[in-house]
Enzyme design. Structure first.
Site, PDB file in Angstrom:
ATOM      1  N   LYS A 170      14.349   0.164 -11.742  1.00 54.88           N
ATOM      2  CA  LYS A 170      14.304   1.597 -11.496  1.00 54.88           C
ATOM      3  C   LYS A 170      14.955   2.312 -12.681  1.00 54.88           C
ATOM      4  CE  LYS A 170      18.569   2.911  -9.125  1.00 54.88           C
ATOM      5  NZ  LYS A 170      18.915   4.023 -10.017  1.00 54.88           N
ATOM      6  N   ASP A 199      14.829  -3.114  -6.468  1.00 53.34           N
ATOM      7  CA  ASP A 199      15.888  -2.193  -6.051  1.00 53.34           C
ATOM      8  C   ASP A 199      17.081  -3.054  -5.670  1.00 53.34           C
ATOM      9  OD1 ASP A 199      17.653  -0.480  -4.724  1.00 53.34           O
ATOM     10  OD2 ASP A 199      16.040   0.769  -3.931  1.00 53.34           O
ATOM     11  N   HIS A 200      18.138  -2.992  -6.479  1.00 50.55           N
ATOM     12  CA  HIS A 200      19.235  -3.943  -6.274  1.00 50.55           C
ATOM     13  C   HIS A 200      19.971  -3.722  -4.956  1.00 50.55           C
ATOM     14  CE1 HIS A 200      21.793  -0.671  -8.042  1.00 50.55           C
ATOM     15  NE2 HIS A 200      22.685  -1.168  -7.208  1.00 50.55           N
ATOM     16  N   LYS A 204      21.712  -6.816  -1.494  1.00 49.65           N
ATOM     17  CA  LYS A 204      22.949  -6.913  -0.722  1.00 49.65           C
ATOM     18  C   LYS A 204      22.679  -7.596   0.610  1.00 49.65           C
ATOM     19  CE  LYS A 204      24.906  -2.706  -2.776  1.00 49.65           C
ATOM     20  NZ  LYS A 204      26.102  -3.288  -3.386  1.00 49.65           N
ATOM     21  N   GLU A 238      30.740   7.189  -3.580  1.00 51.95           N
ATOM     22  CA  GLU A 238      31.421   6.487  -4.660  1.00 51.95           C
ATOM     23  C   GLU A 238      32.662   7.264  -5.080  1.00 51.95           C
ATOM     24  OE1 GLU A 238      28.601   4.535  -7.705  1.00 51.95           O
ATOM     25  OE2 GLU A 238      27.559   6.373  -7.115  1.00 51.95           O
ATOM     26  N   ASP A 257      18.351   9.587  -9.004  1.00 51.15           N
ATOM     27  CA  ASP A 257      19.009   8.303  -9.192  1.00 51.15           C
ATOM     28  C   ASP A 257      19.121   7.502  -7.907  1.00 51.15           C
ATOM     29  OD1 ASP A 257      20.418   6.339 -10.702  1.00 51.15           O
ATOM     30  OD2 ASP A 257      22.323   7.139  -9.986  1.00 51.15           O
ATOM     31  N   HIS A 262      17.163   3.899  -3.462  1.00 45.33           N
ATOM     32  CA  HIS A 262      18.231   3.285  -2.662  1.00 45.33           C
ATOM     33  C   HIS A 262      18.303   3.833  -1.243  1.00 45.33           C
ATOM     34  CE1 HIS A 262      19.376   1.362  -6.243  1.00 45.33           C
ATOM     35  NE2 HIS A 262      20.258   2.216  -6.689  1.00 45.33           N
ATOM     36  N   LYS A 358      29.196  11.078  -6.226  1.00 42.83           N
ATOM     37  CA  LYS A 358      30.241  10.473  -7.051  1.00 42.83           C
ATOM     38  C   LYS A 358      31.545  11.238  -6.875  1.00 42.83           C
ATOM     39  CE  LYS A 358      27.171   8.509 -10.525  1.00 42.83           C
ATOM     40  NZ  LYS A 358      27.496   7.111 -10.126  1.00 42.83           N
TER      41      LYS A 358
END
Length: 510
Positions: A170, A199-200, A204, A238, A257, A262, A358
């Site tokens: 991505k 998509d990391h 998980k 985050e 992003d 995500h 963030k």
């Protein structure tokens, strides 16, 4: 390519309980980049240690800089050693096992090549054969160029005994039109089944377990619907700022992003219909249906914020506009809160509240299902003021687990209601396996399991849902929130209009 001195799997099949992936070459474009060093190499190291890589596995790194086999091996070894000593790294370990890393190191090879030069792809034809996974660990502007080069050189042609697959990172596009154009471009060079849009988040373990939690427990699925669910909150908070990524983040922002990829992946996992099986196309088909049922998000259902200077963990931190490579008058959002509506039978009328940002109060990624409260009439003649809703929280980060908040009687002569939590952490029940987050994704790609990868229609549905915001926010102002706070006030107002509030980032309901 020369044979490795480490010519056998590190564990046999019986020991790890899973078959090693078939022999293949992992060809990495951008072999000297941060993604390769920080995520791919540690993940491959863990796969090697688990005995999940075949002796015929090889790595070919392609980069435009000068290099050699030994030079790349030394560079990646140094990177692995640095990561292992960093307590903030997911790869932090007491030591690197020489046998596991030796298995990987001996299989690393290098080719210098310009991504836009046809000669690079001609050279690759003499370097690889059989099964190949092409990994595009490069800037997005090269995605289409590289796939074109591979296709035109005949490197994507498959045979009965040889697969050719492409992993694309991505962001896949920057809006609906660009995502559609990129999909059309790559699909001219190969079949949909050859492209693995990664998509990391789906690497998980807790995210993958959502389907098991929902569909393997008869007490949950019957109440996982509008008749019993009041609302659902999905949070990815985050504490870190943009740090050194200002150059990337300025034209991107939190919406692009995080949301169409995500956050929508979490949404699909928790809200999709039960698939007919856990085969890849059955699962991906249900995800696509869910994403397509999300109504386009209008500006009055969205909040955008940007962090200013504040305090985190007792230390002062600068605001977004003071970060490196960020414009002094930037209106890029670092926080997004959304109210989503899903237009299908199961979820009609149930709001989904999504937030990501963030420099928030705490680091927390979770899905919270808030159930409708029980009727109060039975308790109307007691000192009980109201009944709080039951809440089920699926925690993805930093802890991994799930818990349910229930109402119970407080011991004593009167009927007083108190709150208790029943839950678990994965670490309390299962042995932790070394995991950077890409192990399962890499293994699945090598074995041809596309379940955890995005299909073209899923990608485009995510962009279609946020398209109204991308257009409206081109000129819209951004609301400030101080670093170390939960987010802008408008995000609280978004839920307050519906008589609801955000759950705490500390894992508490109130």
């Amino acid at each position: 390519m020369p044979e490795s001195s480490h010519d056998a799997p590190l564990k046999d099949e019986a020991a790890c309980g899973t078959k090693p992936a078939p022999p293949c070459t992992l060809l990495i474009f951008g072999a000297a980049g941060d993604l390769t060093k920080r995520l791919l190499m540690p993940s491959l190291y863990n796969l090697a240690g688990a005995g999940l890589l075949d002796p015929g596995f090889a790595i070919l790194g392609v980069d435009h800089n000068d290099g050699s086999d030994e030079g790349l091996r030394t560079e990646l070894t140094t990177s692995m050693e640095t990561l292992s000593k960093d307590p903030g790294s997911e790869f932090h370990a007491d030591r690197i096992d020489p046998k596991s890393w030796g298995f990987i190191r001996d299989r690393i090879h290098f080719l210098k090549g310009d991504f836009e030069d046809a000669k690079t792809f001609e050279a690759l034809k003499g370097k690889v054969s059989g099964n190949v996974v092409f990994y595009l660990a490069v800037a997005p502007r090269f995605f289409g160029t590289l796939v074109d080069g591979l296709g035109q050189a005949g490197l994507l042609k498959q045979a009965d005994d040889a697969f050719r697959r492409v992993v694309i990172e991505k962001p896949f596009g920057s809006d609906l039109a660009s995502a559609q154009a990129l999909n059309a471009r790559i699909l001219k060079q190969g079949d949909e089944s050859q492209f693995y849009r990664i998509d990391h988040f789906l690497g998980k373990e807790t995210v993958q377990s959502i389907m098991a939690l929902r569909f393997a427990n008869g007490m949950l699925e019957p109440v996982w619907r509008r008749e019993y669910v009041d609302s659902i909150q999905i949070t990815a908070g985050e504490t870190v700022g943009v740090e050194e990524r200002g150059g990337f983040y300025e034209p991107t922002g939190a919406l692009r992003d995080m949301v169409p990829n995500h956050m929508f992946q979490l949404l699909c996992m928790v809200a999709m219909e039960p698939p007919n099986s856990f085969k890849a196309e059955d699962v991906r088909g249900e995800k696509a249906k869910l994403a397509q049922a999300v109504k386009p998000i209008q500006p009055d259902h969205a909040v955008r914020g940007q962090y200013t200077a504040g305090t985190l963990e007792g230390k002062p931190v600068v605001g977004y506009r003071e970060e490196p490579h960020v414009a002094e008058d930037s209106t890029t959002e670092t926080y997004v809160a959304l109210k989503l509506e899903i237009d299908n039978w199961r979820w009609a009328g149930v709001p989904f509240y999504v937030r990501t940002g963030k420099r928030m109060t705490g680091r927390r990624t979770e899905i919270a299902i808030l159930f409708k409260p029980a009727p109060f009439q039975l308790f109307s003649d007691t000192p009980v003021a109201e009944l709080s809703p039951n809440v089920m929280r699926i925690t993805i980060d930093p802890d991994h687990g799930a818990g349910t908040e229930l109402n119970v009687k407080v011991p004593g002569p009167q009927m007083q209601i108190g709150r208790v939590t029943m839950g678990f952490k994965y670490a309390d029940f299962f042995q932790n396996q070394p995991n950077v987050g890409y192990e399962t994704l890499l293994y699945d790609c090598m074995t041809g399991d596309a379940t955890l990868f995005q299909r073209a229609d899923n990608i485009e549905a995510g962009w279609a849902a946020v398209e109204p915001l991308l257009q409206a926010w081109k000129t819209a102002p951004v609301e400030d929130y101080a670093a170390g706070t939960p987010g802008p006030k408008a995000a609280d107002d978004l839920l307050a209009r519906d008589g609801r509030h955000w759950l705490g980032l500390d894992g508490k309901t109130d």
